[in-house]
Write a protein that holds these residues in place. Structure first.
Motif: not given
Length: 622
Positions: A131-155
């Motif tokens: 979940a990400r806040d309504p104004f997008g103040i904090k970042p959240l990246y995600y990636r779906v590849a090779g059957g895995v969902l990964s996510f992080a605050s920065e690339l």
């Protein structure tokens, strides 16, 4: 990280990803790994220093949570949850989240007051929620590849994954050239997305679904607030005080970024009044007089007895640009990132938390573009712009801050377009024609329209006042993809948390209900906000021009930075990278240096892209 097929997750990869984010949380690291999921958190200790390490779990361990950000009403939320029988091990804001989930399920993020990016794992249901806040103040990246969902605050965390290809998204590149930042949900990489503001991602039974849960929006034109300006100003002042009081909650010292403009001066005044001791304030100045605002900042600092700190930036500060490019992970060309980075470093030497004024312009009508939007809605103004254009186009380019010549040229070039297109025209970096001339054919994304996201956002607010609709577009695009990115990366690079009280629902609710006349009237901007500031900040600031952390890029690129730009954008360098046509870039440099045109924003964008390619994570991939 989640293995979508239910298999075991690579805990070592998650630890490596967390290791790339030490700057965001140097105080501790925590990892939860069980079956198909692994969650990691780097902590910047601000609330309940002794007991607030993450991940956090509920009483029976069935729900585990990690969070980046702050929740500002967590004490009252915790008290209510305790009355309902929940037991807590700390007073940290993150710990309320697993208990809220027990009460609300997937709707746990709705109504939260704060800035956040959250990952929650429900063990019995084998459900992951982001979940990400309504104004997008904090970042959240995600990636779906090779059957895995990964996510992080920065690339930089995601590119640490084994097998990360790093293929550049050419649509994102086109958008970057139009806006000087990469708009969500795109990232600069094809297989990485940004979770949009106010959205939840749910992964369950091998499926991944993204849905919206919150959408700050302007009210319908017939529902705007009609009370007298004095009453609205009193209400706004009260709401801002409430927001600042909430944003000051911390177990470590909190400072204020003070630019000398109305937004930061008002926040500094309220913070000083609401703090038991002296507040620390931090300001950036320049040698160039039209950009330097230290004298105004000093007035506020002296009035409230703050512990004031200053730094004067000179052109040699551009030596920081490779460092900044690495901090931002993807090409980012808002030149105010340089002073924001510098003031964050200055502040981090004294405090762990700072308050900043992002959102004030978008909510209360602080940009010259909003004046232009209102003026251009009148047919006479559009006709006058058409008649004046031949004369205006011959004006020489100035190096002063947002010069009259610069504004005049922007206005006459876009005034005749439809509302959304002209609003973009006043901000546009490279037009479609300019992008076609600039990009090598193999680097073009044919048929791409960077305004697609703008059009979708604009369509959602039909029935609101015309200016409010354009402000809403800025809130959902420029604010989240540029200003908040700048503030988050520049501050967190120095392990500094920056909070933004204007983007509090208490404040935004009123701002989104204001009529145009309380924001922009003739050439006056931020009318209600200025009225609310009377008596709190000096009159010269209340009635003064817009301030900020913009730099004298036009002058620097014609002076001390000219050799740097010529080297980084040389024909040989551009041919090696194979993205931009050297002759098109050389023409921009020549026209800018000869003061025939102010190409500083375009050139800064090209410089930042080249620096990112050389220095940032994944910069060597194509």
């Amino acid at each position: 990280m989640l293995a979508l097929d239910g298999g075991a997750v690579d805990e070592r990869a998650v630890r490596a990803m967390a290791g790339a984010l030490v700057h965001r949380g140097p105080d501790s690291e925590g990892v939860f790994a069980e079956g198909p999921v692994a969650l990691a958190a780097r902590r910047l200790a601000i609330i309940d220093l002794a007991r607030g390490d993450q991940p956090m779990r509920n009483e029976d361990g069935s729900v585990t949570v990690v969070q980046n950000g702050e929740l500002y009403e967590h004490r009252s939320v915790q008290a209510e949850l305790e009355r309902r029988g929940h037991r807590f091990a700390s007073h940290c804001d993150t710990e309320v989240l697993p208990h809220l989930y027990e009460e609300r399920g997937a709707s746990f993020a709705e109504g939260l007051r704060g800035m956040f990016a959250i990952a929650l794992w429900d063990v019995p249901e084998r459900r992951l929620l982001l979940a990400r806040d309504p104004f997008g103040i904090k970042p959240l990246y995600y990636r779906v590849a090779g059957g895995v969902l990964s996510f992080a605050s920065e690339l930089k965390a995601l590119v640490r994954q084994p097998g990360f290809a790093g293929e550049i998204d050419l649509e994102a590149l086109e958008a970057y050239l139009a806006f000087n930042s990469v708009p969500g949900p795109m990232s600069i990489y094809r297989d990485v997305r940004k979770l949009p503001a106010g959205h939840v991602l749910e992964a369950r039974d091998g499926r991944v679904e993204v849905r919206r849960y919150a959408r700050p929006a302007p009210v319908a034109a017939g529902d705007v607030r009609r009370e007298p300006g004095g009453e609205l100003a009193d209400e706004l002042r009260s709401r801002l005080r409430d927001s600042v009081r909430a944003h000051l909650e911390s177990d470590v010292p909190v400072g204020v970024f003070l630019s000398g403009g109305i937004d930061s001066s008002l926040l500094a005044a309220l913070a000083a009044q609401e703090s038991p001791g002296a507040v620390s304030t931090f300001s950036i100045g320049f040698q160039e007089r039209s950009y330097d605002e230290l004298s105004r900042a000093r007035m506020v600092a002296a009035r409230y007895g703050t512990d004031h700190h200053e730094l004067v930036l000179r052109p040699d500060a551009a030596a920081l640009l490779p460092e900044i490019a690495a901090a931002f992970d993807e090409p980012f060309a808002d030149s105010s990132a340089l002073p924001t980075y510098a003031v964050s470093r200055l502040a981090s030497e004294h405090v762990k938390v700072a308050i900043s004024g992002e959102g004030g312009d978008e909510l209360f009508g602080g940009y010259f573009t909003y004046v232009a939007d209102v003026l251009a809605a009148r047919s006479r103004a559009r006709a006058a712009a058409g008649l004046a254009r031949p004369v205006v186009e011959r004006l020489p380019s100035s190096s002063r801050r947002v010069s009259l010549e610069y504004k005049a040229k922007r206005f006459v070039r876009a005034a005749a377009r439809p509302p959304l297109e002209r609003h973009h025209g006043w901000k546009e970096i490279f037009s479609a024609e300019a992008r076609a001339a600039l990009l090598e054919p193999s680097r073009r994304a044919a048929g791409t329209d960077p305004l697609t996201g703008w059009r979708a956002r604009y369509a959602e607010t039909e029935g609101a006042e015309p200016l409010a609709r354009l402000q809403d577009v800025d809130i959902g695009t420029y604010l989240v993809d540029d200003l908040l990115v700048k503030t988050d990366r520049a501050s967190m690079a120095h392990s500094l948390e920056v909070r933004v009280p204007f983007l509090d629902p208490v404040v935004a609710e009123l701002a989104l209900a204001l009529p145009t006349s309380q924001k922009v009237l003739a050439l006056a901007k931020k009318r209600l906000l200025r009225r609310a500031a009377v008596g709190l900040v000096p009159r010269s600031i209340v009635h003064g021009p817009k301030r900020g952390f913009s730099i004298p890029a036009a002058a620097w690129l014609r002076g001390e930075l000219r050799p740097f730009a010529r080297d980084l954008l040389s024909s040989d360098a551009l041919r090696r990278d194979g993205f931009f046509r050297p002759e098109a870039v050389t023409r921009l440099l020549d026209e800018h240096e000869a003061a025939r045109e102010d190409h500083s924003r375009a050139l800064w964008g090209l410089l930042c892209f080249q620096l990112w390619r050389r220095t940032a994570a994944g910069g060597g991939s194509a």
